[in-house]
Design a protein around this motif. Structure first.
Motif, PDB file in Angstrom:
ATOM      1  N   UNK A  64       0.633  -1.159   0.092  1.00 34.11           N
ATOM      2  CA  UNK A  64       0.032   0.078   0.012  1.00 34.11           C
ATOM      3  C   UNK A  64       0.774   1.353   0.058  1.00 34.11           C
ATOM      4  N   UNK A  65       0.269   2.339  -0.715  1.00 37.45           N
ATOM      5  CA  UNK A  65       1.046   3.689  -0.920  1.00 37.45           C
ATOM      6  C   UNK A  65       0.862   4.350   0.606  1.00 37.45           C
ATOM      7  N   UNK A  66       2.004   4.843   1.037  1.00 35.96           N
ATOM      8  CA  UNK A  66       1.966   5.690   2.427  1.00 35.96           C
ATOM      9  C   UNK A  66       1.268   7.018   1.995  1.00 35.96           C
ATOM     10  N   UNK A  67       0.745   7.924   2.727  1.00 36.27           N
ATOM     11  CA  UNK A  67       0.002   9.057   2.586  1.00 36.27           C
ATOM     12  C   UNK A  67       1.147   9.869   1.877  1.00 36.27           C
ATOM     13  N   UNK A  68       2.344   9.891   2.355  1.00 39.47           N
ATOM     14  CA  UNK A  68       3.515  10.580   1.640  1.00 39.47           C
ATOM     15  C   UNK A  68       3.419  10.369   0.079  1.00 39.47           C
ATOM     16  N   UNK A  69       3.198   9.413  -0.170  1.00 40.01           N
ATOM     17  CA  UNK A  69       3.285   8.918  -1.672  1.00 40.01           C
ATOM     18  C   UNK A  69       1.856   9.028  -2.444  1.00 40.01           C
ATOM     19  N   UNK A  70       1.118   9.391  -1.859  1.00 42.61           N
ATOM     20  CA  UNK A  70      -0.387   9.720  -2.345  1.00 42.61           C
ATOM     21  C   UNK A  70      -0.255  11.093  -2.932  1.00 42.61           C
ATOM     22  N   UNK A  71       0.346  11.288  -4.059  1.00 44.98           N
ATOM     23  CA  UNK A  71       0.519  12.945  -4.219  1.00 44.98           C
ATOM     24  C   UNK A  71      -0.968  13.172  -5.191  1.00 44.98           C
ATOM     25  N   UNK A  72      -0.736  14.662  -5.392  1.00 45.92           N
ATOM     26  CA  UNK A  72      -1.713  15.352  -6.243  1.00 45.92           C
ATOM     27  C   UNK A  72      -0.663  16.223  -7.122  1.00 45.92           C
ATOM     28  N   UNK A  73      -1.022  16.079  -8.335  1.00 48.14           N
ATOM     29  CA  UNK A  73       0.057  16.528  -9.337  1.00 48.14           C
ATOM     30  C   UNK A  73      -0.921  17.344 -10.260  1.00 48.14           C
ATOM     31  N   UNK A  74      -0.604  18.445 -10.378  1.00 42.92           N
ATOM     32  CA  UNK A  74      -1.408  19.596 -11.594  1.00 42.92           C
ATOM     33  C   UNK A  74      -0.356  19.807 -12.416  1.00 42.92           C
ATOM     34  N   UNK A  75      -0.707  19.369 -13.612  1.00 39.74           N
ATOM     35  CA  UNK A  75       0.530  19.516 -15.007  1.00 39.74           C
ATOM     36  C   UNK A  75      -0.029  20.308 -15.899  1.00 39.74           C
ATOM     37  N   UNK A  76       0.704  21.297 -16.686  1.00 34.40           N
ATOM     38  CA  UNK A  76       0.400  21.985 -17.737  1.00 34.40           C
ATOM     39  C   UNK A  76       1.360  22.486 -18.645  1.00 34.40           C
ATOM     40  N   UNK A  77       1.571  23.082 -19.615  1.00 34.43           N
ATOM     41  CA  UNK A  77       2.336  23.671 -20.376  1.00 34.43           C
ATOM     42  C   UNK A  77       1.741  25.082 -20.864  1.00 34.43           C
TER      43      UNK A  77
END
Length: 96
Positions: A3-16
């Motif tokens: 299982x992923x840790x809370x630290x590993x559960x990312x939110x990523x917002x990506x654009x260019x």
């Protein structure tokens, strides 16, 4: 499977700068629910793209529909006023 840790559960917002949309990848369940609701209400502005095996979801949303809000920290005076109000009306501060 681990299982992923809370630290590993990312939110990523990506654009260019060329694209007219944001790609948002998140494990945050509350944010996922908000995006799914937005997808259902406004499919022309937001699409569900994929979900991984660990529960992360990716969405694509028009740049004009998502904003980032920066908030300045409270001044010492405002913190003091808020604290006094909370004490007066029985609201207790909980430290994390």
């Amino acid at each position: 499977m681990t299982r992923l840790t809370k630290y590993e559960k990312e939110t990523i917002i990506l654009t260019n700068e060329e694209d007219d949309f944001w790609n948002v990848f998140t494990y945050n369940k509350g944010l996922q629910r908000r995006f799914m609701s937005f997808v259902e209400q406004y499919p022309e502005n937001c699409q569900f793209k994929s979900q991984n095996n660990e529960g992360g979801m990716t969405f694509e949303i028009d740049k004009g529909r998502l904003s980032v809000r920066l908030t300045a920290p409270y001044s010492e005076e405002r913190r003091k006023t808020s604290s006094e109000y909370a004490k007066k009306y029985g609201v207790h501060h909980i430290k994390k």
